[in-house]
Write a protein that holds these residues in place. Sequence first.
Motif, PDB file in Angstrom:
ATOM      1  N   GLU A  84       0.837  -1.208   0.000  1.00 58.49           N
ATOM      2  CA  GLU A  84       0.000   0.000   0.000  1.00 58.49           C
ATOM      3  C   GLU A  84       0.866   1.250   0.000  1.00 58.49           C
ATOM      4  O   GLU A  84       0.512   2.272  -0.599  1.00 58.49           O
ATOM      5  CB  GLU A  84      -0.918   0.013   1.224  1.00 58.49           C
ATOM      6  CG  GLU A  84      -2.071  -0.981   1.167  1.00 58.49           C
ATOM      7  CD  GLU A  84      -2.981  -0.854   2.369  1.00 58.49           C
ATOM      8  OE1 GLU A  84      -3.419   0.277   2.662  1.00 58.49           O
ATOM      9  OE2 GLU A  84      -3.256  -1.878   3.022  1.00 58.49           O
ATOM     10  N   GLN A  85       2.007   1.190   0.671  1.00 57.32           N
ATOM     11  CA  GLN A  85       2.899   2.338   0.788  1.00 57.32           C
ATOM     12  C   GLN A  85       3.862   2.480  -0.391  1.00 57.32           C
ATOM     13  O   GLN A  85       4.723   3.342  -0.398  1.00 57.32           O
ATOM     14  CB  GLN A  85       3.680   2.236   2.109  1.00 57.32           C
ATOM     15  CG  GLN A  85       2.793   2.375   3.341  1.00 57.32           C
ATOM     16  CD  GLN A  85       3.481   1.933   4.631  1.00 57.32           C
ATOM     17  OE1 GLN A  85       4.637   1.515   4.618  1.00 57.32           O
ATOM     18  NE2 GLN A  85       2.766   2.012   5.739  1.00 57.32           N
ATOM     19  N   GLY A  86       3.697   1.601  -1.397  1.00 59.41           N
ATOM     20  CA  GLY A  86       4.486   1.747  -2.617  1.00 59.41           C
ATOM     21  C   GLY A  86       5.726   0.899  -2.734  1.00 59.41           C
ATOM     22  O   GLY A  86       6.571   1.150  -3.601  1.00 59.41           O
ATOM     23  N   LEU A 108      -4.684  -2.507  -6.034  1.00 63.34           N
ATOM     24  CA  LEU A 108      -3.233  -2.640  -5.931  1.00 63.34           C
ATOM     25  C   LEU A 108      -2.724  -4.004  -6.392  1.00 63.34           C
ATOM     26  O   LEU A 108      -1.509  -4.256  -6.377  1.00 63.34           O
ATOM     27  CB  LEU A 108      -2.792  -2.372  -4.486  1.00 63.34           C
ATOM     28  CG  LEU A 108      -2.978  -0.914  -4.024  1.00 63.34           C
ATOM     29  CD1 LEU A 108      -2.669  -0.772  -2.545  1.00 63.34           C
ATOM     30  CD2 LEU A 108      -2.103   0.029  -4.845  1.00 63.34           C
ATOM     31  N   ILE A 109      -3.649  -4.873  -6.799  1.00 66.61           N
ATOM     32  CA  ILE A 109      -3.258  -6.131  -7.427  1.00 66.61           C
ATOM     33  C   ILE A 109      -4.016  -6.271  -8.743  1.00 66.61           C
ATOM     34  O   ILE A 109      -5.047  -5.619  -8.947  1.00 66.61           O
ATOM     35  CB  ILE A 109      -3.557  -7.361  -6.536  1.00 66.61           C
ATOM     36  CG1 ILE A 109      -5.067  -7.494  -6.276  1.00 66.61           C
ATOM     37  CG2 ILE A 109      -2.777  -7.307  -5.242  1.00 66.61           C
ATOM     38  CD1 ILE A 109      -5.495  -8.836  -5.740  1.00 66.61           C
ATOM     39  N   ALA A 235      -0.346  -4.560  -9.053  1.00 71.06           N
ATOM     40  CA  ALA A 235      -0.782  -3.717 -10.163  1.00 71.06           C
ATOM     41  C   ALA A 235       0.364  -2.909 -10.769  1.00 71.06           C
ATOM     42  O   ALA A 235       0.340  -2.582 -11.957  1.00 71.06           O
ATOM     43  CB  ALA A 235      -1.884  -2.778  -9.679  1.00 71.06           C
ATOM     44  N   ASN A 236       1.388  -2.596  -9.975  1.00 70.33           N
ATOM     45  CA  ASN A 236       2.459  -1.711 -10.449  1.00 70.33           C
ATOM     46  C   ASN A 236       3.741  -2.439 -10.848  1.00 70.33           C
ATOM     47  O   ASN A 236       4.773  -1.803 -11.058  1.00 70.33           O
ATOM     48  CB  ASN A 236       2.789  -0.677  -9.358  1.00 70.33           C
ATOM     49  CG  ASN A 236       1.614   0.242  -9.077  1.00 70.33           C
ATOM     50  OD1 ASN A 236       0.891   0.626  -9.992  1.00 70.33           O
ATOM     51  ND2 ASN A 236       1.410   0.584  -7.809  1.00 70.33           N
ATOM     52  N   THR A 237       3.674  -3.746 -10.968  1.00 71.12           N
ATOM     53  CA  THR A 237       4.888  -4.492 -11.327  1.00 71.12           C
ATOM     54  C   THR A 237       5.396  -4.098 -12.714  1.00 71.12           C
ATOM     55  O   THR A 237       4.620  -3.781 -13.615  1.00 71.12           O
ATOM     56  CB  THR A 237       4.615  -6.007 -11.300  1.00 71.12           C
ATOM     57  OG1 THR A 237       5.820  -6.699 -11.692  1.00 71.12           O
ATOM     58  CG2 THR A 237       3.519  -6.389 -12.284  1.00 71.12           C
TER      59      THR A 237
END
Length: 265
Positions: A84-86, A108-109, A235-237
Amino acid sequence: MLKRVLSLLLVLLLFVLAGCTNSGSSSKSEELSAPAEKVELTISAAASLTDALKEIKAAFEKENPNTIVTYTFGSSGRLAKQIEQGAPIDAFLSASKKDMDTLQDKNLIAADTRVDFAANELVLVAPKDSSLHIDSFDKLSPEHIKQLAVGEPESVPAGRYTKETLENIGLWNKLQDKLVLGKDVRQVLTYVESGNADVGVVYASDARISKKVKVLAIAKSEWHKPIVYPGAVTANTQHADQAKAFLKYLASKKGKEILGKYGFK
């Protein structure tokens, strides 16, 4: 004389062209033979998966030599907070549905990659040489034990399942003075192994890998929510393909065989 000069120039031109052709072929050959760049895959995983995932890492990397797997182990709740914190994480392997749901609700996923790959049981353990005779969770008594090691219910899934279990059998409040809280399930196991707690509640898979504890009792499944392990790509991979390949391997026959070897269902 002019013919001789023209012939010499023609020969020189042919040498130059031949050199260019060979140079181009050499460059293409070098490009084709250059090894593919290796990708480092960072995976956050529940502490209870530690031993099984180390073996899975070796097996996966053998079949995928261009991918290097790096793990971050801890309690599922704390790992979810880091994402959550990046934190730069490529995939998350949780010991509870709740923590994965939290990340999914916040997008986030990658929801379409989510898969339940394992299950577990909750067990009561004591040091190997313990003389305690407790064959059921509902026989835990404040008079018979000095310390009960459990995971922190707020961040450790095993702790949440333990709290649910003890609440359902009416013992949570009665045992408050006996509780020793661990930051993750492996710390709980260590408390019992070292004798710093008379008994502790861990997963069946944790008890299986330890030679210093014995299982006294298994919690009935109706006393707590199902212990299911979901995994998903974040989600940000930047390495979605490799992360998907790892999850696919985890849920494959080979992955399940290794998980089963370490006590997972």
